[in-house]
Write a protein that holds these residues in place. Structure first.
Motif, PDB file in Angstrom:
ATOM      1  N   THR A   1       0.851  -1.191   0.000  1.00 20.60           N
ATOM      2  CA  THR A   1       0.000   0.000   0.000  1.00 20.60           C
ATOM      3  C   THR A   1       0.886   1.241   0.000  1.00 20.60           C
ATOM      4  OG1 THR A   1      -0.120   0.220   2.418  1.00 20.60           O
ATOM      5  CG2 THR A   1      -1.755  -1.222   1.348  1.00 20.60           C
ATOM      6  N   SER A   2       0.334   2.342  -0.476  1.00 16.13           N
ATOM      7  CA  SER A   2       1.074   3.607  -0.470  1.00 16.13           C
ATOM      8  C   SER A   2       1.363   4.064   0.956  1.00 16.13           C
ATOM      9  CB  SER A   2       0.266   4.686  -1.206  1.00 16.13           C
ATOM     10  OG  SER A   2       0.123   4.353  -2.578  1.00 16.13           O
ATOM     11  N   GLU A   3       0.438   3.762   1.867  1.00 13.27           N
ATOM     12  CA  GLU A   3       0.642   4.151   3.259  1.00 13.27           C
ATOM     13  C   GLU A   3       1.843   3.429   3.860  1.00 13.27           C
ATOM     14  OE1 GLU A   3      -3.313   5.126   1.935  1.00 13.27           O
ATOM     15  OE2 GLU A   3      -2.240   3.194   1.944  1.00 13.27           O
ATOM     16  N   ASN A   4       1.965   2.136   3.576  1.00  7.48           N
ATOM     17  CA  ASN A   4       3.109   1.386   4.091  1.00  7.48           C
ATOM     18  C   ASN A   4       4.412   1.853   3.449  1.00  7.48           C
ATOM     19  OD1 ASN A   4       1.749  -0.185   5.952  1.00  7.48           O
ATOM     20  ND2 ASN A   4       1.387  -1.863   4.519  1.00  7.48           N
ATOM     21  N   HIS A   5       4.361   2.219   2.176  1.00 12.84           N
ATOM     22  CA  HIS A   5       5.568   2.742   1.537  1.00 12.84           C
ATOM     23  C   HIS A   5       5.978   4.062   2.191  1.00 12.84           C
ATOM     24  CE1 HIS A   5       8.521   3.812  -1.463  1.00 12.84           C
ATOM     25  NE2 HIS A   5       7.906   4.953  -1.675  1.00 12.84           N
ATOM     26  N   GLN A   6       5.011   4.915   2.502  1.00 14.12           N
ATOM     27  CA  GLN A   6       5.327   6.193   3.125  1.00 14.12           C
ATOM     28  C   GLN A   6       5.942   5.998   4.501  1.00 14.12           C
ATOM     29  OE1 GLN A   6       5.193   9.045   1.482  1.00 14.12           O
ATOM     30  NE2 GLN A   6       6.178  10.022   3.237  1.00 14.12           N
ATOM     31  N   SER A   7       5.582   4.893   5.169  1.00 15.11           N
ATOM     32  CA  SER A   7       6.142   4.624   6.488  1.00 15.11           C
ATOM     33  C   SER A   7       7.633   4.324   6.420  1.00 15.11           C
ATOM     34  CB  SER A   7       5.407   3.455   7.152  1.00 15.11           C
ATOM     35  OG  SER A   7       5.777   2.206   6.574  1.00 15.11           O
ATOM     36  N   MET A   8       8.156   4.070   5.217  1.00 16.17           N
ATOM     37  CA  MET A   8       9.584   3.857   5.066  1.00 16.17           C
ATOM     38  C   MET A   8      10.364   5.155   5.275  1.00 16.17           C
ATOM     39  SD  MET A   8       9.594   0.595   4.295  1.00 16.17           S
ATOM     40  CE  MET A   8      11.288   0.345   3.839  1.00 16.17           C
ATOM     41  N   PHE A   9       9.686   6.297   5.170  1.00 18.87           N
ATOM     42  CA  PHE A   9      10.375   7.586   5.226  1.00 18.87           C
ATOM     43  C   PHE A   9       9.863   8.508   6.324  1.00 18.87           C
ATOM     44  CE2 PHE A   9       9.602   6.244   0.780  1.00 18.87           C
ATOM     45  CZ  PHE A   9      10.848   5.723   0.534  1.00 18.87           C
ATOM     46  N   THR A  10       8.732   8.202   6.896  1.00 21.59           N
ATOM     47  CA  THR A  10       8.128   9.076   7.906  1.00 21.59           C
ATOM     48  C   THR A  10       8.361   8.488   9.287  1.00 21.59           C
ATOM     49  OG1 THR A  10       6.412   9.706   6.329  1.00 21.59           O
ATOM     50  CG2 THR A  10       6.008  10.198   8.644  1.00 21.59           C
ATOM     51  N   ALA A  11       8.997   9.253  10.153  1.00 28.06           N
ATOM     52  CA  ALA A  11       9.326   8.761  11.483  1.00 28.06           C
ATOM     53  C   ALA A  11       8.068   8.371  12.245  1.00 28.06           C
ATOM     54  CB  ALA A  11      10.087   9.832  12.268  1.00 28.06           C
TER      55      ALA A  11
ATOM     56  N   LEU B   1      12.729  -3.577   9.220  1.00 27.41           N
ATOM     57  CA  LEU B   1      12.116  -3.577   7.891  1.00 27.41           C
ATOM     58  C   LEU B   1      12.524  -2.354   7.081  1.00 27.41           C
ATOM     59  CD1 LEU B   1       8.481  -4.789   8.697  1.00 27.41           C
ATOM     60  CD2 LEU B   1      10.373  -6.123   7.747  1.00 27.41           C
ATOM     61  N   GLY B   2      13.340  -1.497   7.676  1.00 21.68           N
ATOM     62  CA  GLY B   2      13.763  -0.287   6.989  1.00 21.68           C
ATOM     63  C   GLY B   2      12.830   0.885   7.194  1.00 21.68           C
ATOM     64  N   GLN B   3      11.808   0.736   8.028  1.00 22.78           N
ATOM     65  CA  GLN B   3      10.891   1.837   8.318  1.00 22.78           C
ATOM     66  C   GLN B   3      11.562   2.836   9.262  1.00 22.78           C
ATOM     67  OE1 GLN B   3       7.817  -1.079   9.645  1.00 22.78           O
ATOM     68  NE2 GLN B   3       6.409   0.270   8.558  1.00 22.78           N
ATOM     69  N   VAL B   4      11.468   4.105   8.941  1.00 27.18           N
ATOM     70  CA  VAL B   4      12.157   5.143   9.703  1.00 27.18           C
ATOM     71  C   VAL B   4      11.502   5.343  11.070  1.00 27.18           C
ATOM     72  CG1 VAL B   4      12.719   7.592   9.770  1.00 27.18           C
ATOM     73  CG2 VAL B   4      13.007   6.311   7.656  1.00 27.18           C
ATOM     74  N   LEU B   5      12.328   5.316  12.106  1.00 26.09           N
ATOM     75  CA  LEU B   5      11.848   5.540  13.471  1.00 26.09           C
ATOM     76  C   LEU B   5      12.129   6.958  13.954  1.00 26.09           C
ATOM     77  CD1 LEU B   5      13.042   2.239  15.200  1.00 26.09           C
ATOM     78  CD2 LEU B   5      10.811   2.722  14.187  1.00 26.09           C
ATOM     79  N   SER B   6      13.279   7.510  13.549  1.00 23.51           N
ATOM     80  CA  SER B   6      13.681   8.823  14.051  1.00 23.51           C
ATOM     81  C   SER B   6      14.632   9.473  13.064  1.00 23.51           C
ATOM     82  CB  SER B   6      14.360   8.671  15.422  1.00 23.51           C
ATOM     83  OG  SER B   6      14.764   9.911  15.953  1.00 23.51           O
ATOM     84  N   VAL B   7      14.512  10.793  12.902  1.00 21.29           N
ATOM     85  CA  VAL B   7      15.382  11.562  12.009  1.00 21.29           C
ATOM     86  C   VAL B   7      15.829  12.829  12.726  1.00 21.29           C
ATOM     87  CG1 VAL B   7      15.593  12.780   9.814  1.00 21.29           C
ATOM     88  CG2 VAL B   7      14.210  10.708   9.950  1.00 21.29           C
ATOM     89  N   ALA B   8      17.122  13.103  12.681  1.00 20.11           N
ATOM     90  CA  ALA B   8      17.660  14.369  13.194  1.00 20.11           C
ATOM     91  C   ALA B   8      18.312  15.085  12.016  1.00 20.11           C
ATOM     92  CB  ALA B   8      18.667  14.109  14.303  1.00 20.11           C
ATOM     93  N   GLU B   9      17.626  16.084  11.484  1.00 21.45           N
ATOM     94  CA  GLU B   9      18.137  16.823  10.327  1.00 21.45           C
ATOM     95  C   GLU B   9      18.735  18.134  10.813  1.00 21.45           C
ATOM     96  OE1 GLU B   9      16.669  18.172   5.876  1.00 21.45           O
ATOM     97  OE2 GLU B   9      15.189  17.977   7.471  1.00 21.45           O
ATOM     98  N   TYR B  10      20.018  18.333  10.569  1.00 18.72           N
ATOM     99  CA  TYR B  10      20.709  19.507  11.101  1.00 18.72           C
ATOM    100  C   TYR B  10      21.307  20.338   9.978  1.00 18.72           C
ATOM    101  CZ  TYR B  10      24.804  16.519  10.332  1.00 18.72           C
ATOM    102  OH  TYR B  10      25.746  15.707   9.762  1.00 18.72           O
ATOM    103  N   ASP B  11      21.566  21.608  10.298  1.00 16.24           N
ATOM    104  CA  ASP B  11      22.271  22.495   9.380  1.00 16.24           C
ATOM    105  C   ASP B  11      23.752  22.491   9.771  1.00 16.24           C
ATOM    106  OD1 ASP B  11      19.981  23.227   7.904  1.00 16.24           O
ATOM    107  OD2 ASP B  11      19.399  24.633   9.474  1.00 16.24           O
ATOM    108  N   ILE B  12      24.444  23.554   9.489  1.00 16.01           N
ATOM    109  CA  ILE B  12      25.874  23.619   9.770  1.00 16.01           C
ATOM    110  C   ILE B  12      26.117  23.527  11.280  1.00 16.01           C
ATOM    111  CG2 ILE B  12      27.939  25.048   9.621  1.00 16.01           C
ATOM    112  CD1 ILE B  12      26.792  26.265   7.072  1.00 16.01           C
ATOM    113  N   LEU B  13      27.043  22.636  11.658  1.00 18.40           N
ATOM    114  CA  LEU B  13      27.432  22.500  13.059  1.00 18.40           C
ATOM    115  C   LEU B  13      28.908  22.859  13.202  1.00 18.40           C
ATOM    116  CD1 LEU B  13      25.701  19.119  14.070  1.00 18.40           C
ATOM    117  CD2 LEU B  13      24.947  21.452  14.605  1.00 18.40           C
ATOM    118  N   GLU B  14      29.218  23.663  14.230  1.00 19.13           N
ATOM    119  CA  GLU B  14      30.598  24.028  14.507  1.00 19.13           C
ATOM    120  C   GLU B  14      31.323  22.859  15.164  1.00 19.13           C
ATOM    121  OE1 GLU B  14      31.775  26.848  13.459  1.00 19.13           O
ATOM    122  OE2 GLU B  14      29.819  27.593  12.787  1.00 19.13           O
ATOM    123  N   ASP B  15      32.637  22.992  15.311  1.00 13.58           N
ATOM    124  CA  ASP B  15      33.405  21.961  15.992  1.00 13.58           C
ATOM    125  C   ASP B  15      32.862  21.740  17.398  1.00 13.58           C
ATOM    126  OD1 ASP B  15      34.993  21.782  13.782  1.00 13.58           O
ATOM    127  OD2 ASP B  15      36.746  22.774  14.657  1.00 13.58           O
TER     128      ASP B  15
END
Length: 384
Positions: A234-244, A345-359
């Motif tokens: 289903t499209s819903e199950n496919h979307q679960s591969m990318f949506t936390a 199954l490859g379904q995304v559980l968590s995503v941390a998307e960041y911009d530029i990080l200093e040292d």
């Protein structure tokens, strides 16, 4: 300081269980070791009762070859035109129980086995309303012994799917079944036999591009980019591969993409790191889960078997590119990227998307599920 890959206990006064980050526009085992089944050829030699099965295989193969020559795209079950990308199955007998459900012949960082390889895979599904034991059901590419996979004892609930890795390795391994054949991305034929040796299905697989599947949707087969390994098509199950998943107990709690002096590894080096937190009150086995730097290819690196995060605890992994132990196969970019955690199954559980990080700047998860770069790094401990 907690050692990478070693769970660190969470302080008793840890933060309350947060919810998933609503602001993030999500886009994209330690399984029990199955018993190694006997080679099917040996069973055929020991039991003359299996001779009809071999004969059926030969007949089905001959029929499949003829069908491929005369009708390389199979028989159309659903009509449509050439623009529909629908290529139908050539059925030998109808099966209302076990069916081939989905096939991928060019797997790229989408799904990995226990050996951290990304093989082709085949999905079968119990299409009936009752539990079905797969013991004796057989997948075959040709009628040759080394091109047959016989399922061991395994019961599928109604609607449940089972995955078979088509990687030319017959022995069952941790993380799934392994067939003694691979599939051609340029096109191939796959057959299914019931325990009586009767051919119930022959699928003419067309050429498939990377991470594209040939899947069953109702009575029609189609080429699709909406892969759903181990799940209903289903499209819903496919979307679960990318949506936390908002209900996940394990999340990414801290990321550092330019570690110069914060956390030192056993070898004395300073590697970037990803910290996972267990928000539940029970231990969680994350062996066979995945870490990645790309939500579209969530299975970049498989977490080693036996990795357990204690209740309300943490575990650290180095994003070093060394691909061993607690070291992932990829690195993180300080200029901005995403750290991704996915289930078996490859379904995304968590995503941390960041911009530029200093040292030595951390990207940390707050108690409300949002992320910030304003908190001090606390690898192996609660973010404060």
């Amino acid at each position: 300081m907690a050692a990478p890959g070693t769970p660190a206990p969470r302080p008793a006064q840890g933060a309350a269980r947060p919810q998933a980050n609503p602001a993030r526009p999500q886009g994209a085992a330690n399984r029990p070791r199955p018993q190694k089944e006997a080679q099917p050829g040996r069973a055929l030699r020991r039991h003359s009762a299996y001779m009809p099965f071999a004969v059926a295989c030969v007949c089905a193969l001959a029929l499949g070859v003829v069908l491929q020559l005369l009708m390389p795209n199979g028989f159309s079950l659903g009509g449509g035109d050439a623009n529909d990308a629908v290529v139908a199955v050539a059925e030998i007998h109808a099966s209302s129980t076990v069916q081939i459900n989905e096939v991928m012949t060019s797997n790229s960082r989408l799904l990995r086995d226990a050996a951290d390889n990304a093989p082709d895979w085949i999905e079968v599904r119990n299409a009936s309303a009752e539990p079905v034991n797969l013991a004796g059901w057989t997948l075959a590419r040709t009628a040759e012994e080394n091109h047959m996979f016989v399922f061991p004892d395994r019961v599928l609930a109604p609607g449940e799917c089972a995955l078979v890795y088509a990687d030319s390795t017959y022995a069952d391994a941790k993380g799934g079944h392994h067939a003694p054949f691979s599939l051609k991305a340029a096109g191939d034929t796959l057959m299914l036999f019931n325990p009586s040796g009767v051919a119930v299905e022959a699928v003419n697989i067309p050429a498939l591009s990377k991470n594209t599947v040939y899947r069953r949707v109702g009575d029609v087969w189609e080429v699709s980019a909406e892969y759903t390994p181990g799940l209903e098509n289903t499209s819903e199950n496919h979307q679960s591969m990318f949506t936390a998943m908002t209900a996940s107990d394990v999340v990414i709690s801290e990321v550092m993409a330019s570690n110069t002096r914060t956390l030192q590894a056993e070898d004395g080096m300073y590697y970037d790191y990803i910290e996972l937190a267990n928000l539940s009150g029970a231990d969680v086995d994350i062996g066979g889960f995945y870490l990645s730097d790309d939500v579209l290819e969530s299975a970049a690196w498989r977490i080693p078997d036996g990795t357990v995060i204690p209740a309300n605890g943490y575990v650290l992994f180095y994003a070093s590119g060394l691909n061993e132990g607690a070291h992932t196969s990829f690195r993180l970019a300080a200029e901005g990227e995403e750290a991704v955690l996915a289930n078996r199954l490859g379904q995304v559980l968590s995503v941390a998307e960041y911009d530029i990080l200093e040292d030595d700047q951390a990207y940390s998860r707050r108690a409300d599920g949002s992320y910030t770069a304003d908190l001090p790094p606390t690898p192996g401990a609660a973010n404060e």
